[in-house]
Design a protein around this motif. Structure first.
Motif, PDB file in Angstrom:
ATOM      1  N   UNK A  19      -8.514  -8.675  45.331  1.00 35.22           N
ATOM      2  CA  UNK A  19      -8.747  -7.234  45.392  1.00 35.22           C
ATOM      3  C   UNK A  19      -8.970  -6.769  46.824  1.00 35.22           C
ATOM      4  N   UNK A  20      -9.688  -7.554  47.593  1.00 35.55           N
ATOM      5  CA  UNK A  20     -10.049  -7.152  48.951  1.00 35.55           C
ATOM      6  C   UNK A  20      -8.980  -7.482  49.983  1.00 35.55           C
ATOM      7  N   UNK A  21      -8.282  -8.614  49.807  1.00 32.49           N
ATOM      8  CA  UNK A  21      -7.368  -9.090  50.852  1.00 32.49           C
ATOM      9  C   UNK A  21      -5.943  -9.312  50.381  1.00 32.49           C
ATOM     10  N   UNK A  22      -5.654  -9.118  49.090  1.00 30.01           N
ATOM     11  CA  UNK A  22      -4.303  -9.371  48.605  1.00 30.01           C
ATOM     12  C   UNK A  22      -3.912 -10.822  48.826  1.00 30.01           C
TER      13      UNK A  22
ATOM     14  N   UNK B 286      -6.165  -8.493  58.961  1.00 33.55           N
ATOM     15  CA  UNK B 286      -7.194  -9.458  59.357  1.00 33.55           C
ATOM     16  C   UNK B 286      -8.582  -8.981  58.954  1.00 33.55           C
ATOM     17  N   UNK B 287      -8.865  -7.688  59.151  1.00 30.33           N
ATOM     18  CA  UNK B 287     -10.182  -7.159  58.806  1.00 30.33           C
ATOM     19  C   UNK B 287     -10.472  -7.338  57.319  1.00 30.33           C
ATOM     20  N   UNK B 288      -9.464  -7.095  56.465  1.00 30.98           N
ATOM     21  CA  UNK B 288      -9.650  -7.246  55.023  1.00 30.98           C
ATOM     22  C   UNK B 288      -9.909  -8.709  54.655  1.00 30.98           C
TER      23      UNK B 288
ATOM     24  N   UNK C 226     -19.359  -8.480  56.868  1.00 35.09           N
ATOM     25  CA  UNK C 226     -19.850  -7.969  55.585  1.00 35.09           C
ATOM     26  C   UNK C 226     -19.832  -6.445  55.527  1.00 35.09           C
ATOM     27  N   UNK C 227     -19.663  -5.780  56.664  1.00 33.14           N
ATOM     28  CA  UNK C 227     -19.525  -4.326  56.786  1.00 33.14           C
ATOM     29  C   UNK C 227     -20.861  -3.586  56.685  1.00 33.14           C
ATOM     30  N   UNK C 228     -20.934  -2.534  57.441  1.00 36.36           N
ATOM     31  CA  UNK C 228     -22.031  -1.586  57.333  1.00 36.36           C
ATOM     32  C   UNK C 228     -21.859  -0.777  56.021  1.00 36.36           C
TER      33      UNK C 228
ATOM     34  N   UNK D  41     -14.140   1.267  62.384  1.00 36.88           N
ATOM     35  CA  UNK D  41     -14.034   1.769  61.009  1.00 36.88           C
ATOM     36  C   UNK D  41     -13.473   0.718  60.070  1.00 36.88           C
ATOM     37  N   UNK D  42     -12.759  -0.294  60.623  1.00 40.88           N
ATOM     38  CA  UNK D  42     -12.246  -1.382  59.777  1.00 40.88           C
ATOM     39  C   UNK D  42     -13.380  -2.138  59.096  1.00 40.88           C
ATOM     40  N   UNK D  43     -14.578  -2.115  59.682  1.00 39.92           N
ATOM     41  CA  UNK D  43     -15.747  -2.760  59.085  1.00 39.92           C
ATOM     42  C   UNK D  43     -16.805  -1.716  58.709  1.00 39.92           C
TER      43      UNK D  43
END
Length: 537
Positions: free
Chosen positions: A38-41, A207-209, A429-431, A486-488
């Protein structure tokens, strides 16, 4: 006889490795491939590989300390030995939170799989929602609570019973995922799926995903099971050999299994279900539903059975290890003394088990679905990797006389790499997840201050000086996450790419500050003056 000597040393190397495998291959294999996709395909395959590499770096530092301090729940004590009580308390709290919350998530996983059974009462156990955020109903939570009690009872009488039971369960858990991957690939595999993007259209490497999938999809949460052999080192025969064998054996075997499963999942989803991309896929029991779609009814039945066996094996393992962690925290003087009591006949820290049972129920009812709780656990787990790479280097300087059954070569390079990679995972893990976990680490500080006051604030200033690096580090990483690209999910004040470089440089600086902050603590002096308290008899 001390409480520590009352702990039974009945677990051999193979059984210890099976505790690691039993922890790693739990609900993660049932849901991890779906959430990573779901997150990275198709990039989810790389996410599992990256996760394994990062965990291996971290595991090198754990291996030396696990053999050096073969204590029950020893992983929560390393910061206490190297930097004093405050660092030890924060690190121990994070480690305990990350692992005790796994007990209810494993029970939830079993019930969530039940919800795809072909009966109305079973389907009413779970309510779907987007992005894996579905929840169990009251009936589903009630069944989960019963399973948590079962895990508790399997550990209540003897660690030897637990170890032998877990070895049998884990052998079953290794076979079922392998059979699942092979059966799905051989029945219906679509290579064109690997060209589908996360949100539909042509797949483009993101890469971010991929990095976010490493941190939050359940990959770190799954691999974290390598800590179970460390926490059960006090029950191990010949820990100098069996602990490293158990850690690296469990990581290697589980990586192969997870890669097989991820490839099988990506290739066997029906292409017509991917018009909106991988992110739109919603399952309550991913592999069982794929098996039914391919008319593999025998496999679906086997998966429904394993949906109880795999999570139950992990839940049982973590019920054992978390009790030892509370026991170890009592030895550091930061929780009530009752939690240091060990049953004289069975060698089990039963008061700690009762406490963890209550906490498991709290997590169960506040986080009512696998996706929700797995994300929280993943971020908390990453925090637990921060102190150990620094502690192992500090202890080489401050405790050179302590016996080291295993001395990892090249640790001067491996330790800072492990710290940098763990810091990057925390950023991935992202903000606002990073900020939320920092808040979670602050909440228990009044407990620490209470016990310092009980001890007349003895050497408090020295313990505080040993902890400033960690306090500043947590604030700095939260700030970088907030200001990142914004990618994270940051505010994009630092462009993509440069944000990760800033995090890596900051991590290296904090690593050296943390190493310099280590000191010859009273705990290390006590260990050197009475090594029988920590070494294998």
């Amino acid at each position: 006889m001390s409480n520590e000597s009352a702990i039974r040393r009945d677990v051999g190397a193979i059984a210890l490795m099976f505790t690691g495998l039993g922890s790693i291959i739990g609900s993660g294999w049932l849901f991890g491939a779906w959430r990573a996709a779901q997150l990275a395909g198709p990039g989810a395959v790389y996410a599992w590989l990256i996760g394994a590499v990062v965990i291996l770096f971290v595991a090198f530092t754990y291996a030396e300390l696990g053999a050096m301090f073969p204590e029950s729940g020893g992983a929560v004590r390393y910061g206490h030995y190297s930097h004093g009580s405050l660092v030890g308390f924060v690190a121990g709290w994070a480690a305990w939170i990350a692992i005790v919350s796994v007990i209810p998530v494993e029970a939830e996983a079993s019930v969530q799989y039940m919800s795809s059974w072909p009966w109305a009462w079973a389907q009413a156990l779970y309510v779907h929602a987007n992005n894996g955020q579905g929840e169990l109903t009251v009936a589903g939570l009630s069944i989960s609570a019963v399973l948590v009690v079962v895990y508790f009872l399997l550990n209540f009488w003897s660690v030897k019973v637990f170890a032998s039971t877990n070895s049998a369960i884990t052998f079953f858990k290794l076979v079922i995922p392998a059979v699942t991957a092979v059966a799905l690939v051989c029945t219906g595999f679509h290579w064109e799926n690997f060209q589908v993007g996360i949100h539909g259209g042509q797949h483009v490497g993101n890469v971010a995903a991929i990095l976010t999938a490493v941190a939050t999809s359940g990959i770190v949460f799954s691999y974290n099971g390598f800590q179970s052999p460390v926490n059960l080192a006090g029950e191990a025969r010949n820990p100098g050999r069996s602990v490293p064998f158990a850690i690296f054996g469990s990581i290697a075997l589980s990586t192969v299994v997870y890669l097989m499963l991820q490839v099988a999942f990506l290739g066997t989803v029906a292409p017509e279900h991917l018009h909106e991309g991988w992110a739109a896929l919603e399952y309550s029991s991913p592999f069982a539903q794929l098996a039914l779609a391919l008319n593999l009814n025998w496999l679906a039945i086997m998966l429904y059975a394993d949906a109880f066996v795999s999570p139950s094996g992990t839940g049982t393992t973590y019920t054992a290890t978390t009790a030892r962690m509370i026991y170890a925290m009592e030895r550091s003087g930061t929780v009530p003394k009752i939690f240091g009591n060990v049953h004289p006949r069975f060698g089990i820290p039963r008061p700690a088990m009762w406490f963890n049972l209550g906490v498991s129920f709290i997590f169960l009812f506040f986080f009512r679905g696998w996706g929700k709780l797995a994300a929280v656990i993943s971020v908390a787990t990453i925090v637990t990797y921060l102190v150990v790479p620094i502690s192992v280097i500090v202890l080489r300087r401050t405790a050179p006389k302590l016996h080291r059954p295993l001395r990892v070569p090249g640790l001067e390079i491996l330790a800072p790499m492990a710290f940098i990679l763990a810091t990057l995972m925390l950023f991935w893990a992202r903000w606002p997840h990073t900020g939320e976990i920092m808040l979670l680490l602050i909440l228990p500080l009044p407990v620490y201050l209470y016990y310092q006051a009980q001890g007349q604030w003895r050497d408090f200033s020295r313990h505080l000086r040993g902890a400033w690096w960690l306090i500043a580090y947590l604030a700095a990483v939260a700030a970088l996450s907030w200001a990142g690209s914004k990618e994270f999910e940051g505010h994009d004040y630092i462009p993509y790419g440069w944000d990760q470089l800033c995090v890596a440089v900051a991590a290296l600086l904090f690593y050296f500050w943390g190493v310099r902050s280590g000191w010859r603590t009273p705990a290390v002096e006590a260990a050197e003056s009475n090594p029988a308290e920590i070494e294998h008899p």
